[in-house]
Design a protein around this motif. Sequence first.
Motif, PDB file in Angstrom:
ATOM      1  N   LEU A 126       0.852  -1.189   0.000  1.00 35.02           N
ATOM      2  CA  LEU A 126       0.000   0.000   0.000  1.00 35.02           C
ATOM      3  C   LEU A 126       0.886   1.236   0.000  1.00 35.02           C
ATOM      4  O   LEU A 126       1.785   1.365   0.833  1.00 35.02           O
ATOM      5  N   ILE A 127       0.639   2.134  -0.942  1.00 34.50           N
ATOM      6  CA  ILE A 127       1.288   3.443  -0.951  1.00 34.50           C
ATOM      7  C   ILE A 127       0.203   4.495  -0.792  1.00 34.50           C
ATOM      8  O   ILE A 127      -0.794   4.484  -1.521  1.00 34.50           O
ATOM      9  N   ILE A 128       0.383   5.371   0.180  1.00 34.15           N
ATOM     10  CA  ILE A 128      -0.546   6.480   0.373  1.00 34.15           C
ATOM     11  C   ILE A 128       0.132   7.768  -0.067  1.00 34.15           C
ATOM     12  O   ILE A 128       1.214   8.106   0.414  1.00 34.15           O
ATOM     13  N   LEU A 129      -0.503   8.458  -1.002  1.00 38.03           N
ATOM     14  CA  LEU A 129      -0.045   9.781  -1.426  1.00 38.03           C
ATOM     15  C   LEU A 129      -0.873  10.790  -0.646  1.00 38.03           C
ATOM     16  O   LEU A 129      -2.069  10.959  -0.906  1.00 38.03           O
ATOM     17  N   ALA A 130      -0.253  11.455   0.305  1.00 35.13           N
ATOM     18  CA  ALA A 130      -0.972  12.275   1.276  1.00 35.13           C
ATOM     19  C   ALA A 130      -1.537  13.546   0.654  1.00 35.13           C
ATOM     20  O   ALA A 130      -1.187  13.944  -0.458  1.00 35.13           O
ATOM     21  N   THR A 148       3.520  22.053  -3.989  1.00 33.11           N
ATOM     22  CA  THR A 148       4.591  21.640  -3.074  1.00 33.11           C
ATOM     23  C   THR A 148       4.820  20.139  -3.177  1.00 33.11           C
ATOM     24  O   THR A 148       5.959  19.670  -3.261  1.00 33.11           O
ATOM     25  N   GLN A 149       3.743  19.375  -3.173  1.00 31.22           N
ATOM     26  CA  GLN A 149       3.869  17.926  -3.300  1.00 31.22           C
ATOM     27  C   GLN A 149       4.406  17.542  -4.672  1.00 31.22           C
ATOM     28  O   GLN A 149       5.244  16.644  -4.793  1.00 31.22           O
ATOM     29  N   ASN A 150       3.956  18.231  -5.694  1.00 30.53           N
ATOM     30  CA  ASN A 150       4.413  17.948  -7.048  1.00 30.53           C
ATOM     31  C   ASN A 150       5.925  18.128  -7.156  1.00 30.53           C
ATOM     32  O   ASN A 150       6.624  17.293  -7.751  1.00 30.53           O
ATOM     33  N   PHE A 198       8.096  17.902  -4.705  1.00 30.73           N
ATOM     34  CA  PHE A 198       8.726  16.832  -3.932  1.00 30.73           C
ATOM     35  C   PHE A 198       8.743  15.530  -4.724  1.00 30.73           C
ATOM     36  O   PHE A 198       9.769  14.827  -4.775  1.00 30.73           O
ATOM     37  N   PHE A 199       7.642  15.203  -5.378  1.00 28.73           N
ATOM     38  CA  PHE A 199       7.577  13.978  -6.177  1.00 28.73           C
ATOM     39  C   PHE A 199       8.647  13.985  -7.270  1.00 28.73           C
ATOM     40  O   PHE A 199       9.294  12.961  -7.521  1.00 28.73           O
ATOM     41  N   HIS A 200       8.822  15.125  -7.909  1.00 30.16           N
ATOM     42  CA  HIS A 200       9.845  15.206  -8.954  1.00 30.16           C
ATOM     43  C   HIS A 200      11.254  15.131  -8.358  1.00 30.16           C
ATOM     44  O   HIS A 200      12.148  14.523  -8.956  1.00 30.16           O
ATOM     45  N   HIS A 201      11.426  15.722  -7.184  1.00 31.23           N
ATOM     46  CA  HIS A 201      12.743  15.713  -6.541  1.00 31.23           C
ATOM     47  C   HIS A 201      13.211  14.298  -6.214  1.00 31.23           C
ATOM     48  O   HIS A 201      14.393  13.977  -6.357  1.00 31.23           O
ATOM     49  N   ALA A 255      -4.563  16.212  -2.495  1.00 30.18           N
ATOM     50  CA  ALA A 255      -3.451  16.577  -3.379  1.00 30.18           C
ATOM     51  C   ALA A 255      -2.793  15.351  -3.988  1.00 30.18           C
ATOM     52  O   ALA A 255      -2.361  15.375  -5.145  1.00 30.18           O
ATOM     53  N   GLY A 256      -2.705  14.278  -3.220  1.00 27.39           N
ATOM     54  CA  GLY A 256      -2.125  13.043  -3.736  1.00 27.39           C
ATOM     55  C   GLY A 256      -2.915  12.483  -4.901  1.00 27.39           C
ATOM     56  O   GLY A 256      -2.342  11.947  -5.853  1.00 27.39           O
TER      57      GLY A 256
END
Length: 239
Positions: free
Chosen positions: A90-94, A100-102, A104-107, A126-127
């Motif tokens: 299970l992966i939860i995208l908070a 900001t999340q976008n 981080f995901f790219h980073h 947002a996830g």
Amino acid sequence: MNVILTSDIMSPDKRQLNSQNGFVDKIHEYVGDINCLYIPSDPHTPLLTNTISSHHKRAFEKSGFIVKNWEVLSIYKKSIIQQLISQSNLIILAGGHVPTQNKFFHHIHLEKYIKNYDGLVIGISAGSMNSAAEVYAQPENFGEVKSTNYHRFLKGLGIVNISVLPHYTDFKNQVVDNQRIMEDVTLPDSYGRKFYAIEDGAFIVPTENKIYGNCYVIKDGRVRKVCNTGEVVNLRENF
């Protein structure tokens, strides 16, 4: 992988998962005992992240799941992200601030590492939005509507090919920078595009092509309700 897109996974009393529209039963279809990787929206707010993550973990336990492992992804663990993903079912995208999340995901190059994952992904707010190939980052904070540096369309993870707008009941009457988010921003932005706006308690499972609960399609400047509480409709049907 299987993907569930939500506004909020919590019940109205915030004590457990929201069982409305069969949400908890749907998770049970995909996972048994849980090994979760929790991916936050902002790696620079660890106290807030850990507080919300712990609250969500307890909600799963109170809803009848056995949680064997619950790992919160920090910026310091990005070097082992592939290992953490491979150990999870299970992966939860908070939830949080979409741009900001976008960023981080790219980073952390999440798009690269998640594409071969074969477990369940649950997007929260947002996830859910950042799961799309093209993310519509609907403005929500002061200054974002008028700023020339704020980009409403971003590259997302690309694990789903629809754009979800969570918390429809809240944003439909929201005003930012003296602009009505719905009438002055989102409806004009919807020309040539399609957004699936869901209320809290509703969810979409793109990987099984289904909508569960209150959902509206925003397309070409118009809003149409396509699903009600307690209903299940085909995602692609006449929308």
